[in-house]
Design an enzyme around this catalytic site. Structure first.
Site, PDB file in Angstrom:
ATOM      1  N   CYS A  28       0.835  -1.206   0.000  1.00  0.00           N
ATOM      2  CA  CYS A  28       0.000   0.000   0.000  1.00  0.00           C
ATOM      3  C   CYS A  28       0.866   1.251   0.000  1.00  0.00           C
ATOM      4  CB  CYS A  28      -0.920   0.020   1.226  1.00  0.00           C
ATOM      5  SG  CYS A  28      -2.134  -1.303   1.281  1.00  0.00           S
ATOM      6  N   ASP A 423      36.064  18.875  16.755  1.00  0.00           N
ATOM      7  CA  ASP A 423      36.566  20.236  16.843  1.00  0.00           C
ATOM      8  C   ASP A 423      36.974  20.459  18.300  1.00  0.00           C
ATOM      9  OD1 ASP A 423      36.964  23.040  16.179  1.00  0.00           O
ATOM     10  OD2 ASP A 423      35.107  23.388  17.298  1.00  0.00           O
ATOM     11  N   ASP A 624      30.677  22.762  16.564  1.00  0.00           N
ATOM     12  CA  ASP A 624      29.627  23.668  17.040  1.00  0.00           C
ATOM     13  C   ASP A 624      29.621  25.020  16.359  1.00  0.00           C
ATOM     14  OD1 ASP A 624      31.963  24.739  18.195  1.00  0.00           O
ATOM     15  OD2 ASP A 624      30.798  25.603  19.837  1.00  0.00           O
TER      16      ASP A 624
END
Length: 731
Positions: A28, A423, A624
């Site tokens: 479906c 980082d 970030d």
């Protein structure tokens, strides 16, 4: 479920989320997806059986109604308006109960027969009991099966409708034929019990699926309905929808904060556990940021709203979780390919079973029953639910603990991570940089600090903020700067009092031809202490050094534990930083990272990611800042700290709401567990059919047992996925 329209940034398309009604199995959802993709203007379409939604990217100017029409033409229903609200009392069990009441008297004689009891009901009684089950409670299978036939596709409803109709029709034939010749053996119980079991299975499946979306409902419940604001010198209550950016929102103790903002008045503790996963209340005071949906503690505070509605953190979290749960994992493509040919193959097997039994043994009644068993057990429901149910449960429980997974693909990729690149600033360190030392070349510290703060006064870089904060703390008069320009990975340049000044790295000083030899010994000393050396130089006339700045940043308390946890999982770690090698190695040694790539520019980080991928396989990047966005996008999967910039979070596949590096290992862990559940579910979904179809074809499985097995298959895969809800990152 509401049709969701949202304009994508920097794009001319809209994203529409449509509720789809009538889907019962993988074929479906595949049919609906194919129909939507064929609509002119559709860029992409993903249909999720578990959430019963379609997420479609539609070109601007195209009519959304064309999507509804395409779904309807495919034999299903969709709407652009909000779905009707569910009744306060769930009565979905009533048809199941009524069907069971009628089917039970038909089934009891079959259960009693092995014990020598003959409780067989007269044929006309069986007919009276079975007919409502077949054509009233089973009407849904006829409707959906007929639509599938019109669309020239097969689905679960078609299989159930054909199978139960065959059993009911055979029984009716025998009843008419033997009306005057005593009691014959009928099979009304097969049709009635199969329909009852399938309805019961779908009801259990629906209950289980609702549990997988608890995370979304819990997040939506965090939105207060009203807000108390100060306007025109008085406090008034307004609907949340009327709240505007800049409003002063009054939040009393134990109330939910109505919007993202900054505290203007008061101090308190804020419970952010349902948003960030942080279990301990966080102390908040004036000028500190708070998140809408979090719970105020003991103090009355006044918050200036900075983001409302769709721009709030909570709204973006809900959107991320919904997108992840509505998406399709890459492994689902295999399921889609299998489902596309599954029902036609099953119909072929049923026909062969019927003919083989009838022609070889002459037992046409048994041939019908065996063919019915093949049709009933071969439901592809479990195949369609195996992957999305696990994805929904995994992303939901991850969000509860502060790990936001952008999409199903990110969830699937994360389980294979072999290397994690970090980082440094703001990721492994707190990002609370401070000016630790400043040495002027001519001994005038105050003047050097004033010039350095002037050059960096417009910069958002943590190092620049540390210098400006130090000047403010020491009450140094900072002159005005003009034409300030940030040079990525190097520093800042500006005109101050007609002098061309720069503040930046040792590498930049070398490129600019500035002689730093007079303070090089001091630079080496502060770098060995883990501080970042930054230079203030004048480029007017002969380039010369004015001062050396030593800037320090405190390590996050969890950093070393995060690296150790990744090592226990046999995942290598690397530090990528633009800082000097001496500083980078000093920080790396303290947290346990052995591989360091230092003094690299932001644009070079992406190149390092490519190198790591070629050498080790799947690579994750954790960052970030804006400068981390290219590397986050280049990695197989990016992890952005929730405390970082929007650019980083948009480029990443996973956002860590607490900014806690330990959540990297947690995200990888929930990915591995979810992927394991997907594989388990697919195994069980396939094994039901691989074992069940041959048994049914050989006459070793009655239609009733086949119906029970089919219902159990769907419930089992969803229930198995729900085990993920017990996951705890600290366990």
């Amino acid at each position: 479920m509401v049709a969701d329209f949202s304009l994508k940034p920097m794009d001319t398309s809209i994203r529409i989320r449509l509720p789809i009604e009538g889907m019962t199995c993988a074929t479906c959802s595949a049919r609906v997806e194919k129909a939507l993709k064929a609509v002119p203007g559709v860029g992409s379409a993903v249909v999720n059986l578990a959430t019963e939604t379609a997420t479609v990217t539609l070109a601007a100017g195209a009519l959304p109604q064309t999507l509804v029409d395409a779904v309807h033409k495919a034999g299903y229903e969709a709407r652009l308006t909000p779905s009707p609200q569910a009744p306060a009392t769930d009565r979905s069990w009533l048809p199941v109960a009524a069907s069971a009441v009628l089917a039970l008297p038909l089934m009891l004689p079959m259960l009693a027969e092995p014990f020598g009891a003959d409780w067989a009901l007269p044929g006309w009684v069986q007919l009276v009991l079975a007919t409502p089950v077949q054509f009233v409670f089973g009407a849904r299978f006829y409707r959906a099966g007929w639509k599938a036939l019109l669309a020239r596709v097969g689905n679960m409803d078609l299989l159930v409708a054909l199978g139960t109709s065959a059993a009911y029709g055979l029984s009716l034939y025998l009843l008419v034929r033997h009306w005057d010749h005593g009691m014959a053996h009928f099979y009304f119980e097969a049709s009635a019990v199969v329909i009852t079991l399938v309805l019961f299975g779908k009801w259990l499946e629906g209950r289980a699926k609702r549990q997988t979306t608890e995370a979304i409902r819990a997040l939506q419940a965090l939105r207060p309905e009203r807000a108390r604001v100060r306007r025109d010198g008085r406090e008034i209550e307004i609907p949340l929808a009327s709240l505007a950016v800049g409003d002063a929102v009054v939040v009393r103790p134990a109330e939910r904060i109505a919007a993202d903002g900054e505290i203007l008045e008061g101090t308190t503790h804020v419970d952010e556990s349902l948003i960030t996963g942080e279990s301990r209340p966080v102390a908040k005071g004036p000028d500190e940021r708070v998140t809408g949906g979090s719970v105020n503690g003991e103090g009355l505070i006044v918050v200036r709203a900075t983001a409302v509605g769709a721009q709030s953190v909570l709204a973006r979290i809900i959107e991320l979780v919904e997108s992840a749960q509505a998406g399709k994992a890459p492994i689902q493509r295999l399921v889609d390919k299998v489902s596309a040919v599954f029902v036609p193959v099953v119909l072929g097997i049923a026909v062969v079973t019927f003919l083989a039994w009838g022609l070889v043994t002459g037992q046409w009644e048994q041939a019908v029953l065996n063919a019915v068993a093949v049709l009933v057990i071969a439901c592809p429901c479990a195949l369609g639910l195996a992957t999305p149910a696990a994805v929904m449960a995994g992303t939901g429980v991850a969000a509860k603990h502060g790990v936001l997974i952008k999409d199903a693909e990110a969830l699937e990729i994360a389980h294979g991570v072999r290397v994690v690149a970090f980082d440094k600033t703001g990721t492994l360190t707190l990002g609370r940089t401070m000016l630790v030392s400043l040495e002027g070349a001519d001994g005038d510290r105050a003047s050097a600090l004033a010039l350095a703060a002037a050059v960096q006064s417009g910069s958002e870089h943590p190092l620049a903020k540390a210098v400006v904060a130090a000047a403010k703390k020491e009450m140094v008069t900072v002159p005005a700067a003009e034409g300030a320009t940030a040079v990525p990975g190097r520093g800042v340049e500006a005109q101050v009092g007609g002098r061309r000044l720069v503040v930046g790295s040792s590498r930049w000083m070398c490129e600019l031809g500035v002689d730093t030899s007079s303070l090089d010994a001091r630079r080496a000393a502060i770098e060995r202490q883990g501080q970042t050396a930054s230079w203030l130089a004048e480029l007017s006339g002969t380039p010369r050094i004015i001062a050396l700045l030593g800037i320090g940043d405190e390590l996050k308390p969890e950093a070393a534990e995060a690296i150790a946890e990744l090592a226990r999982r046999h995942i290598e770690t690397v530090m990528l930083t633009g800082d000097s090698r001496v500083v980078a190695e000093a920080i790396a040694a303290r947290v346990g990272i052995r591989s360091v790539r230092a003094e690299i520019l932001p644009e070079d980080k992406a190149g390092v990611i490519h190198e790591l991928r070629q050498a080790h396989g799947v690579v994750a990047m954790v960052g970030d800042g804006i400068n981390d966005a290219p590397a986050l996008a280049a990695a197989d999967i990016g992890f952005a700290m929730g405390s970082g910039t929007d650019a980083a979070m948009h480029a990443a596949g996973v956002t860590l709401m607490r900014g806690d590096p330990r959540l990297v290992a947690a995200a990888i862990d929930i990915s591995r567990r979810t992927y394991a559940k997907i594989r388990q579910n697919l195994f069980w979904a396939f094994i039901y059919n691989v074992v069940g179809i041959p048994l049914a074809a050989l006459g070793l499985l009655s239609p009733v047992v086949a119906g029970a097995a089919m219902a159990l298959s769907s419930v089992s895969v969803v229930s198995n996925a729900l085990l993920l809800k017990r996951w705890n990152p600290g366990a």
